[in-house]
Write a protein that holds these residues in place. Structure first.
Motif, PDB file in Angstrom:
ATOM      1  N   ASP A 180      47.426  42.681  32.039  1.00 18.04           N
ATOM      2  CA  ASP A 180      47.362  42.827  30.587  1.00 18.04           C
ATOM      3  C   ASP A 180      46.983  44.273  30.296  1.00 18.04           C
ATOM      4  O   ASP A 180      45.820  44.656  30.356  1.00 18.04           O
ATOM      5  N   PHE A 181      47.968  45.076  29.980  1.00 15.76           N
ATOM      6  CA  PHE A 181      47.743  46.507  29.826  1.00 15.76           C
ATOM      7  C   PHE A 181      47.144  46.823  28.459  1.00 15.76           C
ATOM      8  O   PHE A 181      47.491  46.181  27.455  1.00 15.76           O
ATOM      9  N   PRO A 182      46.271  47.823  28.382  1.00 15.06           N
ATOM     10  CA  PRO A 182      45.675  48.185  27.096  1.00 15.06           C
ATOM     11  C   PRO A 182      46.653  48.832  26.130  1.00 15.06           C
ATOM     12  O   PRO A 182      46.411  48.872  24.917  1.00 15.06           O
ATOM     13  N   SER A 193      63.434  50.555  33.320  1.00 14.30           N
ATOM     14  CA  SER A 193      62.464  50.752  32.247  1.00 14.30           C
ATOM     15  C   SER A 193      61.234  51.449  32.808  1.00 14.30           C
ATOM     16  O   SER A 193      60.830  51.209  33.948  1.00 14.30           O
ATOM     17  N   LEU A 194      60.643  52.333  31.999  1.00 11.02           N
ATOM     18  CA  LEU A 194      59.362  52.939  32.339  1.00 11.02           C
ATOM     19  C   LEU A 194      58.486  52.906  31.094  1.00 11.02           C
ATOM     20  O   LEU A 194      58.847  53.469  30.059  1.00 11.02           O
ATOM     21  N   ILE A 195      57.349  52.251  31.207  1.00  9.01           N
ATOM     22  CA  ILE A 195      56.425  52.078  30.086  1.00  9.01           C
ATOM     23  C   ILE A 195      55.047  52.563  30.513  1.00  9.01           C
ATOM     24  O   ILE A 195      54.513  52.115  31.535  1.00  9.01           O
ATOM     25  N   GLU A 196      54.485  53.486  29.742  1.00 10.06           N
ATOM     26  CA  GLU A 196      53.130  53.955  30.022  1.00 10.06           C
ATOM     27  C   GLU A 196      52.134  52.903  29.544  1.00 10.06           C
ATOM     28  O   GLU A 196      52.297  52.318  28.471  1.00 10.06           O
ATOM     29  N   THR A 197      51.061  52.694  30.335  1.00 10.84           N
ATOM     30  CA  THR A 197      50.191  51.535  30.100  1.00 10.84           C
ATOM     31  C   THR A 197      48.797  51.873  29.595  1.00 10.84           C
ATOM     32  O   THR A 197      47.983  50.971  29.398  1.00 10.84           O
ATOM     33  N   GLY A 198      48.486  53.149  29.416  1.00 10.40           N
ATOM     34  CA  GLY A 198      47.210  53.507  28.818  1.00 10.40           C
ATOM     35  C   GLY A 198      46.013  53.424  29.738  1.00 10.40           C
ATOM     36  O   GLY A 198      44.867  53.495  29.266  1.00 10.40           O
ATOM     37  N   GLU A 199      46.230  53.292  31.027  1.00  8.06           N
ATOM     38  CA  GLU A 199      45.124  53.236  31.982  1.00  8.06           C
ATOM     39  C   GLU A 199      44.981  54.566  32.721  1.00  8.06           C
ATOM     40  O   GLU A 199      45.945  55.325  32.838  1.00  8.06           O
ATOM     41  N   PHE A 219      59.361  43.915  29.171  1.00  7.22           N
ATOM     42  CA  PHE A 219      59.213  44.786  30.339  1.00  7.22           C
ATOM     43  C   PHE A 219      57.894  45.565  30.356  1.00  7.22           C
ATOM     44  O   PHE A 219      57.685  46.371  31.250  1.00  7.22           O
ATOM     45  N   GLY A 220      57.030  45.278  29.374  1.00  7.84           N
ATOM     46  CA  GLY A 220      55.676  45.816  29.378  1.00  7.84           C
ATOM     47  C   GLY A 220      54.645  44.705  29.347  1.00  7.84           C
ATOM     48  O   GLY A 220      53.585  44.801  29.964  1.00  7.84           O
ATOM     49  N   ARG A 221      54.983  43.622  28.641  1.00  5.98           N
ATOM     50  CA  ARG A 221      54.102  42.447  28.552  1.00  5.98           C
ATOM     51  C   ARG A 221      54.615  41.283  29.398  1.00  5.98           C
ATOM     52  O   ARG A 221      53.923  40.316  29.626  1.00  5.98           O
TER      53      ARG A 221
END
Length: 477
Positions: free
Chosen positions: A28-30, A155-161, A59-61
């Motif tokens: 669960d990404f911030p 897909s490339l998604i930045e996750t905030g970590e 593709f992120g959640r």
């Protein structure tokens, strides 16, 4: 979500009953910031119509796609890492998210990297650095342009970590990558079953792989199927190896868990493209002995195929497997000659004729040490002797007027262009090809890291796409 008629879910592995997977949960990404979506690849599997919000949800959640897998599946496998057996592997920071058919009825996987911990994380955090994701997007784009059978960065998604890594400045940003591949079943998948002496499961896996990825072999039964499958894998893997060599690509970590059953290049950690012809170049700083150096990649692949043969001997006779192994060298040489001609856009005349041409070319390139001269050679001589004036008058012209170039220039005259019309494209009016050298990657990463400026990254992808279209070497789909 708007569903395209091209979207054809087929979660085959989830319903196979094979003891190869563990159900897992995505992290669960911030935060989820979309940095790259591959609409060309998405169109192949009917997902181009997704909005950005829907894309991030899937593709992120990792909200399940309609009528597809209801939960992510981490694959179990073992592997030889730098030729040392490791039974504690498996998908430690990724999983199989979905499977679907394309317009050619091929089964394709959507798999992840950096999606969280699994039972196989071995104490790791299950994450991917943003820089690692950027590097993989770039690698797959250029490899596809150069005609390499590669996974596609989807897909490339930045996750905030923030992550801490010993091999790059920390803390560093995190991302989750999704790749589109033909298969995530690795040589190491077979190694695990052989290690556990799971004869029935091995038989079932061979049947599954043949029916799913090699339907022409489906009529074979029993041990004969294992032999036929291995023989096909040897041929396809020989072809893949020649594609790496003619792209000047150094994979970096050619362990058995990084080679799959459909002979598709994937999983890019440390990698390099040759700046110039350098047989001993390694991509991984920890490859101190040069085991996976550029020129040693065919040997590494053969060694890995030997491990796969040993696994299949659990259910098949050894001699047919050995016969196929012994055929690798000739198949590699034949495929290398054809791939070399393909890269040069010339009509192949046969391995016996091409071998002196290749030898002459590499002798010539041995004296060229300027960055970009390896890919520059294929770009300068694209079309064979039709491009001689362009090559001689270009920025690398001095390389082609040295004494070591005499044999190559004499031999290339005997080859016709495979598609002379390509040379009229604007691409060949420019002086340099698209390259992806180490310093180039560092240069485009710096503004991302310092200022969140992605402009150079997108410009490089656009440059590579123009190169892909101009060369016309990539498979459609």
């Amino acid at each position: 979500m708007p569903i395209s008629a091209r979207y054809r879910p087929d979660p085959r592995l989830a319903g196979s009953g094979l003891p190869l997977v563990d159900a897992v949960r995505a992290a669960d990404f911030p935060q989820t910031v979309l940095r790259y979506r591959n609409d060309h690849a998405a169109a192949l599997v009917g997902l181009k119509s997704l909005s950005d919000a829907e894309w991030i949800a899937h593709f992120g959640r990792f909200t399940p796609l309609p009528d597809n897998q209801t939960e992510p599946l981490a694959l179990r496998y073992h592997g030889h890492q730098f030729r040392h057996y490791n039974p504690d592997l498996g998908d430690g920071r990724g999983f199989l998210f979905a499977q679907m058919r394309d317009a050619r009825d091929r089964l394709l996987d959507l798999g992840t990297k950096g999606s969280g911990t699994t039972p196989w994380s071995r104490g790791g955090d299950g994450r991917l650095t943003l820089k690692g994701g950027v590097r993989e997007v770039l690698a797959t784009a250029l490899l596809e342009a150069l005609g390499v059978n590669t996974s596609k960065s989807f897909s490339l998604i930045e996750t905030g970590e923030s992550l801490r890594r010993y091999d790059e400045p920390s803390p560093t940003r995190a991302a989750v990558l999704v790749r589109l591949s033909h298969s995530h079943i690795r040589f190491g998948t077979f190694e695990r079953l052989a290690y556990l002496n799971e004869t029935e499961a091995m038989t079932a896996l061979v049947r599954y792989v043949a029916d799913t990825y090699y339907p022409d072999l489906s009529a074979h039964q029993g041990p004969d199927l294992a032999h036929a499958l291995f023989d096909a894998v040897v041929t396809k893997t020989a072809h893949l190896t020649t594609q790496w060599m003619c792209a000047g690509f150094v994979h970096g970590v050619l362990n058995t868990d990084n080679m799959n059953i459909t002979a598709e290049s994937f999983d890019y950690g440390p990698y390099r493209f040759l700046p110039h012809y350098e047989p001993g170049l390694v991509a991984a700083y920890f490859d101190e002995g040069g085991l996976y150096a550029y020129a040693r990649q065919p040997d590494a692949v053969f060694w890995n195929l030997t491990q796969l043969a040993r696994c299949l001997s659990l259910i098949g006779d050894s001699q047919p497997l050995i016969d196929s192994l012994n055929a690798f060298s000739e198949r590699y040489q034949t495929a290398m000659a054809a791939q070399f001609c393909r890269r040069l856009n010339i009509v192949a005349l046969g391995m016996e004729v091409e071998t002196p041409l290749m030898q002459a070319a590499f002798r010539m390139l041995s004296g060229a040490k300027t960055p970009g001269s390896f890919e520059g050679f294929f770009f300068d001589w694209f079309g064979g002797s039709l491009s001689e004036a362009r090559a001689l008058n270009g920025p690398r012209g001095e390389v082609y007027t040295q004494p070591d170039a005499v044999d190559f220039r004499r031999l290339i005259i005997g080859y016709a262009a495979a598609d002379a019309a390509k040379l009229s494209q604007p691409l060949f009016a420019q002086a340099t090809p698209a390259t992806l050298l180490y310093d180039e990657i560092e240069a485009l990463w710096t503004p991302i890291a310092k200022n969140d400026d992605w402009s150079l990254f997108y410009e490089k992808l656009a440059e590579i796409e123009r190169y892909r279209e101009g060369l016309g070497l990539s498979e459609q789909g």
